[in-house]
Motif scaffolding. Structure first.
Motif, PDB file in Angstrom:
ATOM      1  N   GLN A 165     -23.297  30.858  29.890  1.00  7.34           N
ATOM      2  CA  GLN A 165     -24.456  31.427  30.466  1.00  7.34           C
ATOM      3  C   GLN A 165     -25.436  32.153  29.851  1.00  7.34           C
ATOM      4  O   GLN A 165     -26.862  32.080  30.415  1.00  7.34           O
ATOM      5  CB  GLN A 165     -23.689  32.807  31.672  1.00  7.34           C
TER       6      GLN A 165
ATOM      7  N   ARG B 178     -18.871  33.517  38.555  1.00  5.39           N
ATOM      8  CA  ARG B 178     -19.880  32.892  37.639  1.00  5.39           C
ATOM      9  C   ARG B 178     -20.197  31.812  37.855  1.00  5.39           C
ATOM     10  O   ARG B 178     -19.357  30.717  37.619  1.00  5.39           O
ATOM     11  CB  ARG B 178     -19.722  33.515  36.302  1.00  5.39           C
TER      12      ARG B 178
ATOM     13  N   LEU C  70     -24.841  37.990  32.097  1.00  7.41           N
ATOM     14  CA  LEU C  70     -24.112  37.401  33.290  1.00  7.41           C
ATOM     15  C   LEU C  70     -24.769  37.284  34.405  1.00  7.41           C
ATOM     16  O   LEU C  70     -25.787  38.205  34.879  1.00  7.41           O
ATOM     17  CB  LEU C  70     -22.679  38.056  33.707  1.00  7.41           C
TER      18      LEU C  70
END
Length: 340
Positions: free
Chosen positions: A131, A154, A196
């Protein structure tokens, strides 16, 4: 150690065909019960084990799901896994679990290793490194090669696959609004996961709620860090300079650290300072006072993700349309917030 017998050896020794042995071991109605019993008992005596790899190659199905989680110490991922395993078991699927340890290199290695005929599809949450680098080609490659992926928590918008998320933005707005409605005016924002996607969405919800209430953002009340170490250093400085009456924390580490530091500085919870945090791990409940949290319903996320993957694996049509499923969160009020 006994050597394992093969179908051919059993057939030769019992004077039957290999096909008869195979059907008997699979309990086929084509074979008489006495013959079944004789073959099954002999196979057990000879320590026969089916060649799973061979069967997989023949059937093109392993009935196995690969699960990749970023962090084994995070209770949220453990809860998601329980949901995955529950559904997988009920549908006759096995589960292989791997941990990326937030490493894109390990994530890529695991995808390559398991997609080579070991599993039918993946359920995963993207590593921190992937990420941070915005690097998702390894997922796209696996999907193009024919192995489906379901992402949870995620996710990457750039990857066309099924996704399961919680309403991070809306739940952050709701939590911040709860603090405002309880009379809080100087609400700090704490995060140790600003790198994130979920951290950025939750922070966006905080800012949007302040804007909705015509409250000017005070940058001095905001700590957005990408890891726990940097956050811990910053929070010590923060409490030396700032006076606040509420904390909205975007992850469990920031929540617990904020509560501990508040108590250390003499705040009475929730009389002087209210705290709401994300994630509903065991520490949130065991703290004194206990933490009010946004529960992400991890087991439900796991169940939804497993159902989506199995649905895709068993899909018989020409074109499967990927979808994003949103699981609603829940604000669980405990001792760290005032009752409205």
């Amino acid at each position: 150690m006994k050597s394992k017998a093969t179908l051919k050896q059993i057939a030769n020794e019992l004077g039957v065909s290999v096909s008869t042995v195979s059907k008997a071991l699979n309990d086929s109605p084509e074979i008489s019960d006495p013959t079944k019993v004789r073959i099954q008992e002999y196979a057990k005596l000879k320590n026969y084990k089916p060649n799973i790899i061979g069967l997989n190659l023949k059937n093109r199905k392993t009935k196995t799901i690969g699960v990749i989680i970023p962090n084994i110490l995070n209770s949220f991922f453990a809860k998601v896994f329980t949901g995955i395993e529950k559904v997988a078991e009920s549908k006759g699927y096995n589960v292989i679990t791997c941990i990326s340890n937030e490493s894109i290199e390990k994530e890529i290695h695991t995808l390559d290793l398991l997609s080579n005929g070991t599993i039918d599809g993946f359920i995963l949450s993207i590593s921190e490194e992937a990420q941070k680098m915005h690097e998702y080609k390894h997922f796209q490659t696996i999907i193009k090669e024919g192995t489906p992926i379901v992402m949870f928590d995620r996710i990457a918008d750039e990857v066309n696959c099924d996704k399961v998320i919680v309403d991070d933005l809306e739940s952050a707005i709701h939590a911040t609004q709860h603090l405002i409605d309880s009379g809080c005016e100087k609400i700090a924002l704490f995060s140790s996961i600003d790198n994130l996607s979920v951290g950025k969405l939750r922070a966006k919800g905080y800012f949007q709620c302040l804007e909705n209430n015509k409250i000017v953002v005070d940058p001095n009340l905001i700590i957005l860090k990408e890891n726990e170490e940097d956050f811990d250093l910053k929070i010590k400085e923060f409490f030396l300079k700032e006076k606040i009456d509420a904390i909205f924390a975007l992850d469990e580490h920031a929540s617990v650290s904020g509560l501990k530091m508040s108590l250390k500085k003499g705040y009475k919870i929730p009389e002087d300072l209210s705290i709401i945090g994300f994630a509903d791990g065991v520490w949130s409940r065991r703290m004194s006072p206990s933490l009010s949290t946004i529960s992400q319903h991890g087991p439900e996320i796991g169940e939804v993700a497993a159902k989506l993957l199995i649905e895709q694996l068993e899909f018989k049509g020409d074109h499967y349309a990927c979808k994003t499923t949103v699981v609603k969160t829940e604000l669980r009020q405990r001792e760290s917030t005032k009752k409205i």
